[in-house]
Design an enzyme around this catalytic site. Structure first.
Site, PDB file in Angstrom:
ATOM      1  N   CYS A  53      32.523  51.046  30.105  1.00  0.00           N
ATOM      2  CA  CYS A  53      32.328  51.635  31.430  1.00  0.00           C
ATOM      3  C   CYS A  53      32.829  53.062  31.363  1.00  0.00           C
ATOM      4  O   CYS A  53      33.601  53.412  30.471  1.00  0.00           O
ATOM      5  CB  CYS A  53      33.097  50.855  32.485  1.00  0.00           C
ATOM      6  N   CYS A  72      31.490  55.037  37.672  1.00  0.00           N
ATOM      7  CA  CYS A  72      31.177  54.284  36.453  1.00  0.00           C
ATOM      8  C   CYS A  72      30.006  54.851  35.662  1.00  0.00           C
ATOM      9  O   CYS A  72      29.646  54.341  34.612  1.00  0.00           O
ATOM     10  CB  CYS A  72      30.913  52.823  36.805  1.00  0.00           C
ATOM     11  N   LYS A  89      29.046  41.317  39.149  1.00  0.00           N
ATOM     12  CA  LYS A  89      30.335  41.948  39.456  1.00  0.00           C
ATOM     13  C   LYS A  89      30.264  42.513  40.866  1.00  0.00           C
ATOM     14  O   LYS A  89      29.410  43.342  41.171  1.00  0.00           O
ATOM     15  CB  LYS A  89      30.603  43.060  38.440  1.00  0.00           C
ATOM     16  N   ARG A 119      42.930  49.565  39.061  1.00  0.00           N
ATOM     17  CA  ARG A 119      42.613  51.000  39.154  1.00  0.00           C
ATOM     18  C   ARG A 119      43.879  51.828  39.009  1.00  0.00           C
ATOM     19  O   ARG A 119      43.851  52.963  38.543  1.00  0.00           O
ATOM     20  CB  ARG A 119      41.863  51.281  40.452  1.00  0.00           C
ATOM     21  N   GLU A 176      20.875  39.043  39.160  1.00  0.00           N
ATOM     22  CA  GLU A 176      21.582  39.882  38.179  1.00  0.00           C
ATOM     23  C   GLU A 176      21.729  39.136  36.850  1.00  0.00           C
ATOM     24  O   GLU A 176      21.568  39.714  35.774  1.00  0.00           O
ATOM     25  CB  GLU A 176      22.980  40.244  38.708  1.00  0.00           C
ATOM     26  N   LYS A 226      32.604  37.977  38.424  1.00  0.00           N
ATOM     27  CA  LYS A 226      33.849  38.716  38.616  1.00  0.00           C
ATOM     28  C   LYS A 226      33.901  39.304  40.010  1.00  0.00           C
ATOM     29  O   LYS A 226      32.914  39.893  40.420  1.00  0.00           O
ATOM     30  CB  LYS A 226      33.904  39.834  37.578  1.00  0.00           C
ATOM     31  N   SER A 261      42.754  41.675  38.343  1.00  0.00           N
ATOM     32  CA  SER A 261      44.104  42.191  38.578  1.00  0.00           C
ATOM     33  C   SER A 261      44.695  41.767  39.925  1.00  0.00           C
ATOM     34  O   SER A 261      45.852  41.356  39.995  1.00  0.00           O
ATOM     35  CB  SER A 261      44.084  43.716  38.464  1.00  0.00           C
ATOM     36  N   TYR A 284      45.049  37.924  32.849  1.00  0.00           N
ATOM     37  CA  TYR A 284      46.306  38.607  32.496  1.00  0.00           C
ATOM     38  C   TYR A 284      47.434  37.596  32.283  1.00  0.00           C
ATOM     39  O   TYR A 284      48.496  37.954  31.801  1.00  0.00           O
ATOM     40  CB  TYR A 284      46.684  39.606  33.599  1.00  0.00           C
TER      41      TYR A 284
HETATM   42  C1  PBG Z   1      35.646  49.072  35.020  1.00  0.00           C
HETATM   43  C2  PBG Z   1      36.333  47.800  35.307  1.00  0.00           C
HETATM   44  C3  PBG Z   1      37.069  47.428  36.439  1.00  0.00           C
HETATM   45  C4  PBG Z   1      37.604  46.162  36.155  1.00  0.00           C
HETATM   46  C5  PBG Z   1      37.139  45.801  34.892  1.00  0.00           C
HETATM   47  N1  PBG Z   1      36.338  46.819  34.401  1.00  0.00           N
HETATM   48  C6  PBG Z   1      37.397  48.162  37.668  1.00  0.00           C
HETATM   49  C7  PBG Z   1      36.375  48.498  38.666  1.00  0.00           C
HETATM   50  O1  PBG Z   1      35.210  48.123  38.568  1.00  0.00           O
HETATM   51  O2  PBG Z   1      36.745  49.225  39.589  1.00  0.00           O
HETATM   52  C8  PBG Z   1      38.499  45.379  37.051  1.00  0.00           C
HETATM   53  C9  PBG Z   1      39.438  44.478  36.344  1.00  0.00           C
HETATM   54  C10 PBG Z   1      40.553  43.959  37.167  1.00  0.00           C
HETATM   55  O3  PBG Z   1      40.674  44.222  38.380  1.00  0.00           O
HETATM   56  O4  PBG Z   1      41.363  43.243  36.589  1.00  0.00           O
HETATM   57  N2  PBG Z   1      34.549  49.341  35.794  1.00  0.00           N
END
Ligand code: PBG
Length: 327
Positions: A120, A130, A195, A205, A233, A248, A274, A313
Site C-alpha cells: 500500500c 493509498c 476491506k 495509523r 470484491e 477486514k 489494531s 497482534y
Molecule cells: C494500509 C493498511 C491499513 C491497515 C492495514 N494496511 C490502514 C488503513 O487502511 O488505513 C490497518 C491495520 C490495522 O488497523 O491493524 N492501507
C-alpha cells in the site's frame, strides 16, 4: 425431552465434541519496521506492539519461530515521504530491507516463516492516501504500476506473498502480471478483498504514521453498510488471480466472513485489526475483563465463522498462553 446439556457435563466430553480449534500455526503477526539503529519503540496506542529497526528483527524472528506461528506480515515506515510513495518501490526501501533481513535470519537458523508484504502507499505518501492523487481524488489506474513495482521489490526481497491493501480496482491483476513477467510465479497474492473504511484502524495509523492529511478513505475502501458488495470484491480478486481472500476488520464483520466462506473456494484470511486489539488491551488493563479468555473467545469466533488464517497482534502472546496451558 431433548437435553442438550448431556454433552456439556464434563470438560473432557466438551473438548471431545468441540467443533472449533484455534491453531497457532494459522496465525500471522503484523510487524512495523522503521529506519534507524537498535530501536524497539512501543506504540502508545497499541501496548505490547513495537516498531523495530531492521537490525533488531532477529528478536521477532526468533519469537515467531518459537511460538510456531505461520509467519509475519511486514509494514514499512519510511524516513521520507513523497507524493508517489517512492520508498515503497525502492529495492533498498524499508520494506525490502526488512524482508531480506527476516529471510536471512530464518536461513541462518535453518527455519521457515511465511512472510507477507503489505502493499500500500499510505505509509509512504506525503498526503497519506493509498494511491497517487489527481486533484483531491486518488487516481486508481495511475496507482496500479506503483503497487506492482512495490510488490515486485518485496517479492525480489524474498516475500512469500504480497498483500495489496489499498482497495484499488484491478490491483491484483496488475501485481500478478508484473510478478509473472519477472518470473516470480511462486509468490502468492493475498488480496485484502473486502476491506471496509473503518474507525477500527485508528491505532494502526498511529503506529504506521499513515493517517490521510485530508479527507478519508471512503472513496476506495468499502462502506460498512454493505455486505453483498464484499462478495463482488471477492469475486473480482478471484478472477484477477488472488490466492487468498481477506475480510477486514474481523470482529464486527463476521457475517461477511461467513458469507465469503460460503461463496469462495479460496482460503479466507481475517484481519483482527489494531482497534480490536487495543480495545481488548485497554479493557484488560482497566480490569474490566480477562484478556486471555477474551482473546481465546475472539480467535475461536474467527475460525468458527470460517476463517482459515488470522492476522492478529495477539499472535505471540496467544501462542505463549497456549503453550503454558493458560487458554
Ligand atoms: C494500509 C493498511 C491499513 C491497515 C492495514 N494496511 C490502514 C488503513 O487502511 O488505513 C490497518 C491495520 C490495522 O488497523 O491493524 N492501507
Amino acid at each position: 425431552m431433548i437435553r442438550l446439556r448431556r454433552l456439556r457435563r464434563t470438560q473432557k466430553l466438551r473438548d471431545a465434541v468441540a467443533q472449533t480449534q484455534v491453531q497457532v500455526s494459522k496465525l500471522i503477526l503484523p510487524i512495523f519496521v522503521e529506519y534507524g539503529k537498535n530501536k524497539k519503540e512501543e506504540i502508545p496506542t497499541m501496548p505490547g506492539v513495537y516498531r523495530y529497526t531492521v537490525d533488531r528483527l532477529g528478536e521477532v524472528v526468533r519469537a515467531a519461530l518459537q511460538a510456531k506461528i505461520l509467519g509475519l506480515m511486514v509494514f514499512g515506515i519510511p524516513e521520507t515521504k513523497d507524493e508517489k510513495g517512492s520508498d515503497a518501490a525502492d529495492p533498498n526501501g524499508i520494506a525490502a530491507r526488512a524482508i531480506r533481513r527476516i529471510k536471512e535470519e530464518c536461513r541462518a537458523l535453518g527455519e521457515e516463516l511465511y512472510v507477507v508484504a503489505d502493499i500500500c502507499l499510505c505509509e509512504y505518501t506525503s498526503h497519506g492516501h493509498c494511491g497517487v492523487l489527481c486533484g483531491k481524488d486518488v487516481d486508481n489506474d495511475a496507482s496500479l504500476p506503483l503497487h506492482a513495482q512495490a510488490a515486485l521489490v518485496c517479492a525480489q526481497a524474498g516475500a512469500d506473498a504480497v498483500a495489496p491493501s489499498s482497495m484499488m480496482d484491478g490491483v491484483v491483476a496488475a501485481i500478478r502480471g508484473k510478478l509473472d513477467s519477472e518470473g516470480l510465479t511462486n509468490v502468492a497474492i493475498m488480496g485484502y478483498s473486502a476491506k471496509f473504511a473503518s474507525a477500527f484502524y485508528g491505532p494502526f495509523r498511529d503506529a504506521a504514521d499513515s493517517a490521510p492529511q485530508q479527507g478519508d478513505r471512503k472513496g476506495y475502501q468499502m462502506d460498512f453498510r454493505n455486505g453483498r458488495e464484499a462478495l463482488r470484491e471477492i469475486a473480482a480478486d478471484e478472477q484477477e488471480g488472488a490466492d487468498f481472500i481477506m475480510v477486514k476488520p474481523a470482529l464486527a464483520y463476521l457475517d461477511v466472513a461467513r458469507a465469503a466462506r460460503e461463496k469462495s473456494l479460496l482460503p479466507l484470511v481475517v484481519y483482527n485489526v489494531s482497534g480490536e486489539y487495543s480495545m481488548v488491551k485497554a479493557a484488560a488493563k482497566a480490569g474490566f475483563l480477562d484478556e486471555k479468555r477474551i482473546v481465546q473467545e475472539i480467535l475461536t469466533a474467527f475460525f468458527r465463522a470460517g476463517a482459515d488464517l488470522v492476522i492478529t497482534y495477539h499472535a505471540l502472546e496467544y501462542a505463549k498462553w497456549k503453550e503454558n496451558g493458560e487458554v
